[in-house]
Enzyme design. Structure first.
Site, PDB file in Angstrom:
ATOM      1  N   TYR A   1       0.856  -1.190   0.000  1.00  0.00           N
ATOM      2  CA  TYR A   1       0.000   0.000   0.000  1.00  0.00           C
ATOM      3  C   TYR A   1       0.885   1.231   0.000  1.00  0.00           C
ATOM      4  CZ  TYR A   1      -3.410   3.489   1.640  1.00  0.00           C
ATOM      5  OH  TYR A   1      -4.203   4.603   1.773  1.00  0.00           O
TER       6      TYR A   1
ATOM      7  N   ASP B   1       9.355   2.887  -0.663  1.00  0.00           N
ATOM      8  CA  ASP B   1       8.347   3.521   0.187  1.00  0.00           C
ATOM      9  C   ASP B   1       8.690   3.139   1.621  1.00  0.00           C
ATOM     10  OD1 ASP B   1       6.231   4.256   1.725  1.00  0.00           O
ATOM     11  OD2 ASP B   1       4.681   3.510   0.360  1.00  0.00           O
TER      12      ASP B   1
ATOM     13  N   LYS C   1       5.000   9.529   8.570  1.00  0.00           N
ATOM     14  CA  LYS C   1       4.853   9.012   9.937  1.00  0.00           C
ATOM     15  C   LYS C   1       5.910   9.529  10.921  1.00  0.00           C
ATOM     16  CE  LYS C   1       2.355   5.006   8.136  1.00  0.00           C
ATOM     17  NZ  LYS C   1       0.945   5.027   8.465  1.00  0.00           N
TER      18      LYS C   1
END
Ligand code: KE4
Length: 428
Positions: free
Chosen positions: A145, A240, A268
């Site tokens: 994702y 990623d 994050k």
């Protein structure tokens, strides 16, 4: 049973105003049943809900809170700067300072751009890769994702896996057509795509350790194979590291595995719990971004002083090898304890761990890709989740997500969690 009257009432109210009662699908407990808890406060490893219940939290806002909730050093730093203004839409020194820390931690990043979410980071990295190579196709992996931009919302993990939504309506068919999907840990599936579309593939984007189909470690040689193939065919390699960056090691997965991507996406942890994202990489590539180059990407709140300050304070604390040793030890203890409890109750499990990321797969065999992740018993997972919740453990409400251990989790938290897991297994 825990009291849930207030959460129930708030959820009913929320559903009238917010689709599904939430602002992100993964929060809704859809796959595990029951009422999502409305949280009023977090402190250290604990969450407190609107009914006055306390939980040991393993979601950690889905990754950013590696120091735990409301870390006093981070909140003090944010308090110090908030009175000076929250955003200026103009350059500030803190952007340079956080950029410096990131470039030092990940030498593949020579220049970077701050954005406000992981989604923005990956979406912009793809645009940049297309501009740099003059090619249009990209390769992503099934079950990975990368946020919710059109090009990347194909065969996604995380909430898409949880809700069994293989492809979202509303995504431009043309956009999705240019996204090729390979199988994680299967380098041959990537080779086949390069063979089929020679000279057309701009980039391969990958979670270097997958964490959105549950935790799946890269097989030996997989990341190196991607580096070799992308070099050979003139495509860019995009890591990623929105989850893995500063999580599985200070230098991210790229440091741990010794692979140098062309572009890295972050989010994050680098915002210390405030909205943030970043993408960066080789200087010759990043120089294509406006205003230096012609590739356009912008943001009203990008690099705002609150997120930058929280990020700087968080990375300052993390830049210490002892921190990662503690995370490793605590999470390994959790893994071993849960495995032993499952063994005692004769529940076949496969527990995957990468640093402080952990997934308890309800599967007899090892999980190495999306199809093996999908073969898990999600019904058993739902019962495990609810038993834990009732015993005050807030585990991610999906088989296809990672649990996040923080520096605030004490040995006692880990023991309590293992005991609750043991009790859950006996009831399954
Ligand atoms: P955000 O846009 O949610 O900040 O980041 C997107 C993203 C990109 N890349 C990776 C590897 C990610 O894990 C994410 C987002 N992760 C999910 C949890 N699996 C965020 C939680 C949510 O969607 O609410």
């Amino acid at each position: 049973m825990k009291k849930t009257q207030v959460s129930k009432r708030l959820f009913k109210e929320a559903r009238r105003l917010l689709p599904g009662g939430v602002d992100s699908p993964v929060r809704a407990f859809k796959a595990v049943g029951g009422t999502p808890r409305f949280i009023v406060r977090g402190r250290g490893s604990k969450l407190y809900d609107a009914d006055g219940n306390r939980y040991i939290d393993y979601v950690g806002s889905w990754g950013p809170l590696i120091l735990g909730h409301a870390d006093p050093r981070v909140t003090a730093a944010v308090k110090r700067v908030i009175g000076n203004g929250t955003s200026f839409g103009a350059a500030t020194e803190v952007e340079i300072r956080l950029a410096e820390m990131i470039c030092r931690a990940m030498p593949s990043i020579e220049m970077l751009r701050f954005v406000n979410s992981g989604t923005e980071a990956t979406m912009s990295a793809i645009r940049l890769a297309r501009a740099f190579t003059g090619r249009e196709r990209i390769i992503k992996f099934e079950g990975c994702y990368h946020g919710h931009s059109d090009s990347l919302l194909v065969s996604g993990g995380s909430g898409m896996a949880t809700l069994s939504i293989p492809d979202s309506p509303g995504v431009l068919r043309q956009a999705a057509r240019y996204t090729l999907v390979a199988a994680y840990n299967d380098i041959q599936s990537v080779q086949r795509l390069f063979d089929k579309y020679p000279g057309e593939i701009a980039a391969v984007i990958v979670e270097p350790v997958a964490a959105n189909m549950g935790v799946v470690q890269p097989a030996r040689g997989f990341l190196g194979g991607l580096r070799r193939l992308t070099k050979k065919y003139g495509a860019l390699l995009i890591f990623d590291e929105v989850i893995t960056g500063f999580r599985i090691a200070y230098g991210g997965a790229q440091g741990l595995f010794g692979i140098k991507p062309d572009i890295t996406c972050l989010g994050k942890i680098i915002g210390g719990g405030l909205p943030v994202g970043a993408y960066g990489g080789r200087r010759d590539i990043m120089k294509m971004m406006a205003p230096e180059g012609q590739v356009y990407q912008a943001g009203t709140l990008s690099g705002n002083p609150l997120a930058m300050t929280a990020g700087i304070e968080t990375l300052r604390i993390l830049n210490d090898a002892r921190v990662y040793r503690q995370l490793e030890e605590r999470t390994a203890a959790l893994q071993e304890g849960i495995a032993a409890a499952a063994c005692q109750a004769c529940i076949p499990l496969s527990i995957a761990r990468a640093g402080s990321l952990l997934t308890v797969f309800f599967s007899g065999g090892e999980v190495s890709d999306y199809s093996s992740a999908r073969s898990c018993d999600t019904g058993l997972f739902a019962r495990f989740f609810n038993s834990l919740l009732n015993d005050g453990i807030y585990w991610p409400p999906s088989q296809f997500e990672a649990a996040f251990v923080s520096l605030a989790h004490s040995p006692q938290d880990i023991e309590t969690t293992i005991r609750a897991a043991g009790k859950a297994f006996k009831q399954l």
